[in-house]
Design an enzyme around this catalytic site. Sequence first.
Site, short mmCIF file in Angstrom:
data_model
loop_
_atom_site.label_atom_id
_atom_site.label_comp_id
_atom_site.label_asym_id
_atom_site.label_seq_id
_atom_site.Cartn_x
_atom_site.Cartn_y
_atom_site.Cartn_z
N LYS A 133 -12.76 -4.42 -4.78
CA LYS A 133 -12.71 -2.51 -5.07
C LYS A 133 -12.20 -1.82 -5.59
O LYS A 133 -13.50 -0.98 -6.47
CB LYS A 133 -13.89 -2.81 -3.28
CG LYS A 133 -14.03 -3.77 -2.60
CD LYS A 133 -14.32 -3.18 -1.67
CE LYS A 133 -14.18 -3.75 -0.74
NZ LYS A 133 -13.83 -4.19 0.54
N LYS A 173 1.04 -0.98 0.03
CA LYS A 173 -0.44 0.14 -0.06
C LYS A 173 0.62 0.50 0.09
O LYS A 173 0.46 2.53 -0.86
CB LYS A 173 -1.06 0.21 0.84
CG LYS A 173 -2.20 -1.38 1.20
CD LYS A 173 -3.82 -0.79 0.73
CE LYS A 173 -4.07 -1.80 0.33
NZ LYS A 173 -5.63 -2.10 0.14
N LYS A 193 -6.09 -9.64 -7.69
CA LYS A 193 -6.66 -10.48 -7.33
C LYS A 193 -8.10 -9.13 -7.83
O LYS A 193 -7.77 -7.84 -7.57
CB LYS A 193 -6.62 -10.56 -5.69
CG LYS A 193 -6.69 -9.24 -4.65
CD LYS A 193 -6.89 -9.45 -3.84
CE LYS A 193 -6.71 -8.28 -3.03
NZ LYS A 193 -7.79 -8.35 -1.87
N1 AQP Z 1 -10.41 -11.34 -4.68
C1 AQP Z 1 -11.04 -11.93 -4.03
N2 AQP Z 1 -10.43 -13.71 -3.89
C2 AQP Z 1 -11.10 -13.89 -2.89
N3 AQP Z 1 -11.57 -13.06 -1.49
C3 AQP Z 1 -11.12 -11.88 -1.49
N4 AQP Z 1 -11.14 -11.13 -0.59
C4 AQP Z 1 -11.12 -9.80 -1.09
N5 AQP Z 1 -10.97 -9.85 -2.67
C5 AQP Z 1 -11.18 -11.31 -2.72
C6 AQP Z 1 -11.83 -11.19 0.74
O1 AQP Z 1 -13.18 -10.58 0.84
C7 AQP Z 1 -12.53 -9.51 2.68
C8 AQP Z 1 -12.59 -8.20 2.54
O2 AQP Z 1 -11.76 -7.51 2.14
P1 AQP Z 1 -11.65 -6.88 2.36
O3 AQP Z 1 -12.93 -5.32 2.47
O4 AQP Z 1 -10.80 -6.38 3.80
O5 AQP Z 1 -9.78 -6.25 1.85
P2 AQP Z 1 -9.43 -6.14 0.94
O6 AQP Z 1 -8.81 -7.66 0.64
O7 AQP Z 1 -8.15 -5.57 0.50
O8 AQP Z 1 -10.72 -6.57 -0.60
P3 AQP Z 1 -10.71 -5.90 -1.67
O9 AQP Z 1 -11.45 -5.97 -2.96
O10 AQP Z 1 -9.25 -5.78 -2.64
O11 AQP Z 1 -10.55 -4.57 -1.67
P4 AQP Z 1 -9.82 -2.87 -2.35
O12 AQP Z 1 -9.15 -2.67 -2.97
O13 AQP Z 1 -10.24 -2.01 -1.05
O14 AQP Z 1 -7.73 -3.73 -1.27
C9 AQP Z 1 -10.72 -10.20 3.08
O15 AQP Z 1 -11.06 -11.56 4.06
C10 AQP Z 1 -10.72 -11.01 1.80
O16 AQP Z 1 -9.04 -11.91 2.21
#
Ligand code: AQP
Length: 327
Positions: free
Chosen positions: A196, A112, A193
């Site tokens: 969001k 990050k 991956k």
């Molecule tokens: N692509 C993914 N495949 C499987 N699991 C996923 N998770 C996130 N992306 C995937 C799981 O979702 C839970 C919540 O995630 P988070 O909101 O804490 O943050 P993150 O992992 O950073 O999710 P994003 O969508 O990638 O958000 P941003 O873009 O804000 O960084 C976690 O349990 C994660 O493992």
Amino acid sequence: MATRVFSGIQPTGAIHIGNYVGAVRNWVRLTREHECYFSIVDLHAITIPYEVKELPARIYEAALDLLAAGLDPERCVLFVQSYVPEHTELCWLFNTLASVGALERMTQFKDKSEQFRENVNVGLFDYPVLQAADILLYKADLVPVGEDQLQHLELSREIARRFNHHFGDTFPEPKPALTPAARVMALNEPTRKMSKSIPGSFISLADTDQEIRKKVNRAVTDVGPLEGEMSPGVKNLFTLLEAFGTPEQVAHFQAQYDAGSLRYSELKPAVGEAIAGELAPIRERRAALASEPGGVWEILDAGAERARVVARRTMEEARERMGLRRK
Ligand code: AQP
């Protein structure tokens, strides 16, 4: 004794099918057997640049998605992190136990800091300590996480051990419950991956059938020659079919692939159909919940009240153990 579960999700954008298969669907299952606390972790979300005006709506939308996806507020405690100020207080106490060196080694911090070079703030650095506070405030013994979060969870365990060693037995060492589903990759860039914060990468829980089909049809499948290996885009379509389709469908397309006769014109509609089929009732519940004004916020307020009962108790104990209360 029932196991206590804690997990969180950041209100950083629309909840997508990666979050759903990687976390939320599993959370719903866990509520059937355990005492569960699920939090929309807004204090984590503000460690990266965000639009102030959009945040309340993002929190609301996240709650709407979680409820529509099957989290029943009667069976779990669903709340917004910042509504329970004990999270930040415990984080401060834990800051005195966390080592700078350990935080510097956190992969997420390094990633990050690279991604948001213009805003490498202390909150971003301290993120794993706040996460330890999130979990230990509820004395959770089980934390459903993706593999990428194991390093943070190890730090939570370390903090619990240090606290118990210096101030007496107070916190359990939380264990990970690794999500069984494979990581869902970005539709537009299948080597990363689904996220969001990456536009074009995801299918959100609120997308219509038509949007879902269109997004799957446009999913990148070819990323140049890869000898003898399934390309990441095709692999991702299989991951999605495994998550949303039937084992027979997976076997059918796997056989086609093995025979060298896989047709995207058949695979993609099958994947789109399977996702649309599972998301349709979620979207309907979402619309019904959204039509009740105040309903979602009331659920979140009630969740915060319930969470605070436990949080206050843990904080009183932690303050006392650390000598912050007169005898
Ligand atoms: N692509 C993914 N495949 C499987 N699991 C996923 N998770 C996130 N992306 C995937 C799981 O979702 C839970 C919540 O995630 P988070 O909101 O804490 O943050 P993150 O992992 O950073 O999710 P994003 O969508 O990638 O958000 P941003 O873009 O804000 O960084 C976690 O349990 C994660 O493992």
